[in-house]
Design a protein around this motif. Structure first.
Motif, PDB file in Angstrom:
ATOM      1  N   TYR A   1       0.921  -1.099  -0.047  1.00 26.16           N
ATOM      2  CA  TYR A   1      -0.245  -0.104  -0.058  1.00 26.16           C
ATOM      3  C   TYR A   1       1.000   1.185   0.179  1.00 26.16           C
ATOM      4  O   TYR A   1       0.423   2.226  -0.622  1.00 26.16           O
ATOM      5  N   ARG A   2       1.921   1.315   0.702  1.00 29.45           N
ATOM      6  CA  ARG A   2       2.719   2.508   0.842  1.00 29.45           C
ATOM      7  C   ARG A   2       3.468   2.590  -0.610  1.00 29.45           C
ATOM      8  O   ARG A   2       3.552   3.786  -1.217  1.00 29.45           O
ATOM      9  N   ARG A   3       4.063   1.805  -1.338  1.00 29.41           N
ATOM     10  CA  ARG A   3       4.353   1.602  -2.559  1.00 29.41           C
ATOM     11  C   ARG A   3       3.465   2.224  -3.500  1.00 29.41           C
ATOM     12  O   ARG A   3       3.803   3.266  -4.397  1.00 29.41           O
ATOM     13  N   LEU A   4       2.346   1.618  -3.609  1.00 30.01           N
ATOM     14  CA  LEU A   4       1.157   1.848  -4.764  1.00 30.01           C
ATOM     15  C   LEU A   4       0.881   3.403  -4.564  1.00 30.01           C
ATOM     16  O   LEU A   4       0.971   3.930  -5.425  1.00 30.01           O
ATOM     17  N   ASN A   5       0.613   3.844  -3.304  1.00 27.39           N
ATOM     18  CA  ASN A   5       0.370   5.286  -3.013  1.00 27.39           C
ATOM     19  C   ASN A   5       1.322   6.252  -3.139  1.00 27.39           C
ATOM     20  O   ASN A   5       1.055   7.216  -3.655  1.00 27.39           O
ATOM     21  N   ARG A   6       2.464   5.740  -2.843  1.00 33.11           N
ATOM     22  CA  ARG A   6       3.975   6.677  -3.166  1.00 33.11           C
ATOM     23  C   ARG A   6       3.929   6.981  -4.626  1.00 33.11           C
ATOM     24  O   ARG A   6       4.123   8.160  -5.050  1.00 33.11           O
ATOM     25  N   ILE A   7       3.829   5.896  -5.538  1.00 35.32           N
ATOM     26  CA  ILE A   7       4.140   6.230  -6.980  1.00 35.32           C
ATOM     27  C   ILE A   7       2.813   7.330  -7.330  1.00 35.32           C
ATOM     28  O   ILE A   7       3.081   7.910  -8.377  1.00 35.32           O
ATOM     29  N   ALA A   8       1.476   6.717  -6.985  1.00 38.40           N
ATOM     30  CA  ALA A   8       0.277   7.610  -7.368  1.00 38.40           C
ATOM     31  C   ALA A   8       0.556   9.091  -7.029  1.00 38.40           C
ATOM     32  O   ALA A   8       0.342   9.815  -7.781  1.00 38.40           O
ATOM     33  N   LEU A   9       0.946   9.155  -5.845  1.00 38.28           N
ATOM     34  CA  LEU A   9       1.313  10.678  -5.256  1.00 38.28           C
ATOM     35  C   LEU A   9       2.439  11.391  -6.039  1.00 38.28           C
ATOM     36  O   LEU A   9       2.421  12.453  -6.357  1.00 38.28           O
TER      37      LEU A   9
ATOM     38  N   VAL B   1      -0.686   5.431   3.841  1.00 33.82           N
ATOM     39  CA  VAL B   1      -0.822   6.513   3.025  1.00 33.82           C
ATOM     40  C   VAL B   1      -0.171   7.567   3.338  1.00 33.82           C
ATOM     41  O   VAL B   1       0.475   8.518   2.468  1.00 33.82           O
ATOM     42  N   PHE B   2      -0.065   7.975   4.729  1.00 30.51           N
ATOM     43  CA  PHE B   2       0.784   9.172   5.302  1.00 30.51           C
ATOM     44  C   PHE B   2       2.234   9.035   5.062  1.00 30.51           C
ATOM     45  O   PHE B   2       2.956   9.772   4.619  1.00 30.51           O
ATOM     46  N   THR B   3       2.623   7.825   5.256  1.00 34.65           N
ATOM     47  CA  THR B   3       4.193   7.383   4.739  1.00 34.65           C
ATOM     48  C   THR B   3       4.393   7.502   3.462  1.00 34.65           C
ATOM     49  O   THR B   3       5.465   8.233   2.942  1.00 34.65           O
ATOM     50  N   ALA B   4       3.475   7.419   2.727  1.00 33.50           N
ATOM     51  CA  ALA B   4       3.645   7.404   1.077  1.00 33.50           C
ATOM     52  C   ALA B   4       3.693   9.127   0.740  1.00 33.50           C
ATOM     53  O   ALA B   4       4.433   9.528  -0.209  1.00 33.50           O
ATOM     54  N   ALA B   5       3.078   9.963   1.240  1.00 35.80           N
ATOM     55  CA  ALA B   5       2.771  11.142   1.080  1.00 35.80           C
ATOM     56  C   ALA B   5       4.259  11.779   1.563  1.00 35.80           C
ATOM     57  O   ALA B   5       4.611  12.616   0.542  1.00 35.80           O
TER      58      ALA B   5
ATOM     59  N   GLU C   1       1.920  17.743  -0.545  1.00 37.79           N
ATOM     60  CA  GLU C   1       1.065  18.125   0.627  1.00 37.79           C
ATOM     61  C   GLU C   1      -0.267  17.609   0.243  1.00 37.79           C
ATOM     62  O   GLU C   1      -0.946  17.674  -0.595  1.00 37.79           O
ATOM     63  N   VAL C   2      -0.794  16.712   1.188  1.00 32.61           N
ATOM     64  CA  VAL C   2      -2.087  16.075   1.274  1.00 32.61           C
ATOM     65  C   VAL C   2      -3.046  16.531   2.331  1.00 32.61           C
ATOM     66  O   VAL C   2      -2.614  16.597   3.484  1.00 32.61           O
ATOM     67  N   ARG C   3      -4.418  16.563   1.766  1.00 34.43           N
ATOM     68  CA  ARG C   3      -5.697  16.607   3.031  1.00 34.43           C
ATOM     69  C   ARG C   3      -6.316  15.598   2.693  1.00 34.43           C
ATOM     70  O   ARG C   3      -6.714  15.202   1.479  1.00 34.43           O
TER      71      ARG C   3
END
Length: 405
Positions: free
Chosen positions: A327-335, A362-366, A372-374
């Motif tokens: 999940y961290r990897r997937l969301n990091r790439i997307a972000l 998701v926090f770690t991915a950001a 900057e994410v809300r």
């Protein structure tokens, strides 16, 4: 056929294990039982559970696995007979009617396991077709009674009952021969039906499709995305049959791209697009490829709305750490790849991943992506997947809608 309460095997809780049962959790773990009582039991046998001082606690189905008993009733006077199944099915239908689902849609989840007091049982109703799925041998043994109870509750509205449990019964279940079967009626030609969800039409294959044929749990989240899609370029990852893609199209997205590794899913997405938008132009594109590879290959900034709805990365706690890394990897790439001032719909359907753990991933991915994410919304499953308050594990779907600066 009813149950003779005098002949049901009796199991006892070990001393000191009584208190957790007072919380009415529908699972009893093997470590809580006096194992001497289980000699001679067969998986799926109906058993009566008593306290260490021989007081009645519950009745349910026994299994030799870690979850030793899945409880059907805490009522000492309630038999597990034909009337029981009819009563529970009728009660569950009333829940769907109370929230307007039974009348608004021709596709609903009728039974959601523990959420409807029937652990191990899932039933999806697609117009006049019911697809039943057993996750325990106890439910498997009662499939004909359950089918008869469905007929009693729905009457002529129900034309077909298809039993689809080959992939959900545990490997230890001693079942010989074919498992999936028609219990009532006959399937339509090519085994496909068309369902309607708030103006979106979908083909589904109840025999070869994943799970029961369709993912009803994302209904409300698809509607939310539809509200945000106007004028945006949308990327729907792990699209399956294109639910979020159709929602984006109906929400007047500028362009939609659907990605899935399954050629069969991509083909069904294309057919669903044609069903809803006949003669469509190039506003929608389907791509069969690996999701991670596709994301990695993006230049960045092409999409200003992304959907990440992957299959479960973890089906048990043994692989939880690996799942969270996924999940961290997937969301990091997307972000990293999403355009400024964008929206990201990101989900986890892994039951063992808590909402807190998912948000932390998701926090770690950001942080890793340097964006900057809300958080705009926290999402969960639709109302026809109710969560038993004594069984919080039933809340498996977690989602976040993020604004990415």
């Amino acid at each position: 056929m009813g149950t003779n309460l005098d002949t049901i095997p009796i199991l006892h809780l070990r001393p000191g294990k009584d208190e957790p049962m007072e919380r009415r959790h529908p699972w009893v773990f093997s470590g809580a039982l006096d194992r001497r009582d289980t000699n001679g039991l067969m998986e799926g046998d109906l058993v009566e559970l008593r306290s260490s001082t021989d007081d009645f606690v519950a009745r349910g189905y026994w299994s030799p696995e870690n979850i030793a008993i899945r409880i059907l009733t805490f009522d000492a006077s309630e038999e597990i007979d034909q009337a029981f199944w009819t009563r529970r099915l009728s009660e569950a239908l009333k829940v769907r009617e109370a929230v307007g689902l039974a009348g608004e849609h021709n596709a609903i989840r009728w039974i959601y396991g523990e959420g409807d007091g029937l652990p191990g049982l899932v039933i999806d109703l697609y117009d006049s077709i019911a697809v039943m799925q057993a996750h325990t041998l106890g439910i498997h043994r009662q499939r004909h009674q359950i089918s008869d109870a469905m007929s009693t509750v729905l009457g002529s509205r129900l034309q077909v009952v298809y039993y689809k449990s080959a992939e959900t019964l545990t490997a230890s279940s001693p079942i010989e021969g074919e498992i999936d079967e028609l219990l009532m009626g006959s399937l339509p030609r090519e085994q496909e039906v068309v369902i309607d969800e708030r103006g979106m039409k979908f083909y589904l294959d109840v025999v070869k499709g994943q799970k029961t044929g369709f993912f009803l749990d994302q209904r409300d989240n698809r509607s939310l995305l539809r509200q945000y899609a106007k004028g945006r370029k949308v990327l729907n990852m792990f699209c399956y049959t294109g639910g979020f893609s159709l929602a984006a199209m109906l929400g007047e997205a500028k362009q939609v791209v659907s990605v899935d590794s399954s050629e069969r899913a991509i083909d069904m997405t294309a057919r669903n697009m044609e069903l809803n938008f006949p003669g469509r132009d190039d506003t929608h594109e389907e791509i069969a490829t690996d999701a991670f590879a596709y994301l990695e290959g993006l230049q960045g900034g092409e999409y200003d709305l992304m959907v990440l709805d992957p299959p479960a990365f973890a089906k048990n706690r043994r692989v939880l750490s690996r799942a969270l890394n996924g999940y961290r990897r997937l969301n990091r790439i997307a972000l990293q790849k999403i355009a400024p001032s964008s929206l990201l719909f990101t989900f986890s359907c892994s039951q063992v991943v808590s909402p807190e753990k998912f948000q932390e991933a998701v926090f770690t991915a950001a942080l890793q992506a340097g964006r900057e994410v809300r958080i705009l919304h926290r999402l969960t499953q639709a109302a026809d997947h109710p969560v038993n308050i004594y069984h919080p594990e039933g809340e498996y779907l977690k989602g976040l809608v993020l604004y990415v600066k």
